[in-house]
Design a protein around this motif. Structure first.
Motif, PDB file in Angstrom:
ATOM      1  N   ARG A  79       0.809  -1.213   0.000  1.00 33.85           N
ATOM      2  CA  ARG A  79       0.000   0.000   0.000  1.00 33.85           C
ATOM      3  C   ARG A  79       0.844   1.265   0.000  1.00 33.85           C
ATOM      4  NH1 ARG A  79      -2.797  -3.767   2.961  1.00 33.85           N
ATOM      5  NH2 ARG A  79      -5.068  -3.877   2.705  1.00 33.85           N
ATOM      6  N   HIS A  80       1.888   1.294   0.825  1.00 38.22           N
ATOM      7  CA  HIS A  80       2.684   2.519   0.935  1.00 38.22           C
ATOM      8  C   HIS A  80       3.354   2.877  -0.389  1.00 38.22           C
ATOM      9  CE1 HIS A  80       6.806   0.782   0.998  1.00 38.22           C
ATOM     10  NE2 HIS A  80       6.209  -0.280   1.510  1.00 38.22           N
TER      11      HIS A  80
ATOM     12  N   ARG B 250       0.619   4.484  -2.516  1.00 37.11           N
ATOM     13  CA  ARG B 250       0.303   5.811  -1.984  1.00 37.11           C
ATOM     14  C   ARG B 250       1.256   6.872  -2.558  1.00 37.11           C
ATOM     15  NH1 ARG B 250      -2.672   7.567   2.188  1.00 37.11           N
ATOM     16  NH2 ARG B 250      -3.037   5.437   2.934  1.00 37.11           N
ATOM     17  N   LYS B 251       2.505   6.505  -2.764  1.00 35.57           N
ATOM     18  CA  LYS B 251       3.476   7.467  -3.295  1.00 35.57           C
ATOM     19  C   LYS B 251       3.132   7.929  -4.702  1.00 35.57           C
ATOM     20  CE  LYS B 251       7.448   5.952  -0.529  1.00 35.57           C
ATOM     21  NZ  LYS B 251       8.813   5.350  -0.564  1.00 35.57           N
TER      22      LYS B 251
ATOM     23  N   ILE C 149      -6.016  13.818  -2.969  1.00 31.96           N
ATOM     24  CA  ILE C 149      -6.791  12.579  -2.953  1.00 31.96           C
ATOM     25  C   ILE C 149      -8.228  12.874  -2.537  1.00 31.96           C
ATOM     26  CG2 ILE C 149      -7.026  10.317  -1.860  1.00 31.96           C
ATOM     27  CD1 ILE C 149      -3.949  10.353  -1.499  1.00 31.96           C
TER      28      ILE C 149
ATOM     29  N   LEU D  46      -7.740   6.444  -0.032  1.00 29.81           N
ATOM     30  CA  LEU D  46      -7.182   5.276  -0.717  1.00 29.81           C
ATOM     31  C   LEU D  46      -7.631   4.024   0.032  1.00 29.81           C
ATOM     32  CD1 LEU D  46      -3.568   6.552  -1.502  1.00 29.81           C
ATOM     33  CD2 LEU D  46      -5.680   6.821  -2.818  1.00 29.81           C
TER      34      LEU D  46
END
Length: 276
Positions: free
Chosen positions: A225-226, A229-230, A237, A243
């Motif tokens: 996930r991280h 996210r980037k 968002i 997210l």
């Protein structure tokens, strides 16, 4: 003939190597696939049994997010990266029910996708099919320059495609691709991103290895996930819902409870707006 298209030579379709587009279409219950694709899907399902469920969940998310962007955000231009084989309720069908003059540019480099896409979209002047790798952003921009109005909002879609791209140290890296596309979009545009992620190290490594071997390294990586996210850095968002597992992104019906959800991997992402 679809907008801007010239007569094209019949593309060569490789029936000996699995195609991600054909595998996805098979998982959705379609008919445009070969034994090699079905075998690869069987191998994939042995590692991650929820794969077919995820494919269908992802397709439902695509339909939902496109409808919401067209109906509620008044978006009339869509750029669909890695569009895949035509199936029920394609992007242009959804948006043109809301606005018949809405324009959709599909980008894909799979020969079978191009062949079927151009055949099915032959009479739609508000649809364009671009035969390019999605990382060739300048070529895509040039191809769409007189089709899309780049001074008006555009929705750029990257739905379940970034896991098909490997990490690199140059402009072909998925994060660099998203950054370039976002920088080129006018204010008021949207970027939709989701990809396969897993908290299970074994699932990530086994699926990544299987798909790389099956497609002769025409694949990328299951991520965390991280990392996804980037991809949204520098964009706003849309929150709620933020997210999320895409099944939770503005669902049309109550999503399933936790104990009925996949535990091996999920499609994860969301929608961001390009501000002025």
């Amino acid at each position: 003939m679809a907008y801007g298209e010239k007569p094209q030579p019949r593309p060569r379709i490789d029936t000996t190597t699995p195609s991600v587009a054909r595998m996805y279409e098979y998982l959705l219950g379609g008919s445009q696939h070969y034994e090699v694709d079905r075998k690869a899907c069987a191998d994939l399902l042995s590692i991650a049994p929820s794969t077919q469920q995820l494919a269908r969940t992802n397709r439902e998310f695509l339909r939902r997010v496109v409808r919401i962007l067209a109906r509620d955000m008044n978006i009339r231009q869509f750029l669909d990266h890695g569009s895949g084989l035509p199936t029920l309720d394609n992007v242009h069908e959804i948006v043109q029910r809301i606005s018949p003059d809405a324009k959709v540019a599909y980008v894909d480099n799979d020969p079978m996708v191009l062949a079927h896409g151009r055949t099915q979209l032959d009479e739609n002047d508000n649809v364009m099919v671009i035969g390019q790798d999605m990382r060739e952003t300048q070529k895509i921009r040039t191809a769409t320059d007189t089709f899309l109005d780049w001074n008006q909002p555009i929705a750029a879609l990257f739905v379940s495609v970034l896991h098909c791209l490997p990490d690199t140290d140059d402009e072909r890296d998925p994060a660099a691709l998203i950054k370039r596309v976002a920088a080129a979009l006018p204010a008021g545009s949207y970027v939709v991103i989701c990809q396969l992620v897993s908290d299970d190290t074994a699932v990530r490594s086994r699926v990544t290895r299987l798909m790389a071997e099956a497609t002769h390294d025409r694949w990328g990586r299951v991520r965390e996930r991280h990392e996804v996210r980037k991809y949204f850095d520098g964009m706003t968002i849309i929150d709620p819902p933020g997210l999320v597992d895409v099944i939770d992104w503005q669902p049309d019906a109550p999503p399933p409870p936790t104990h009925l959800r996949p535990t091996d991997w999920i499609e994860w992402g969301g929608v961001a707006k390009i501000e002025a």
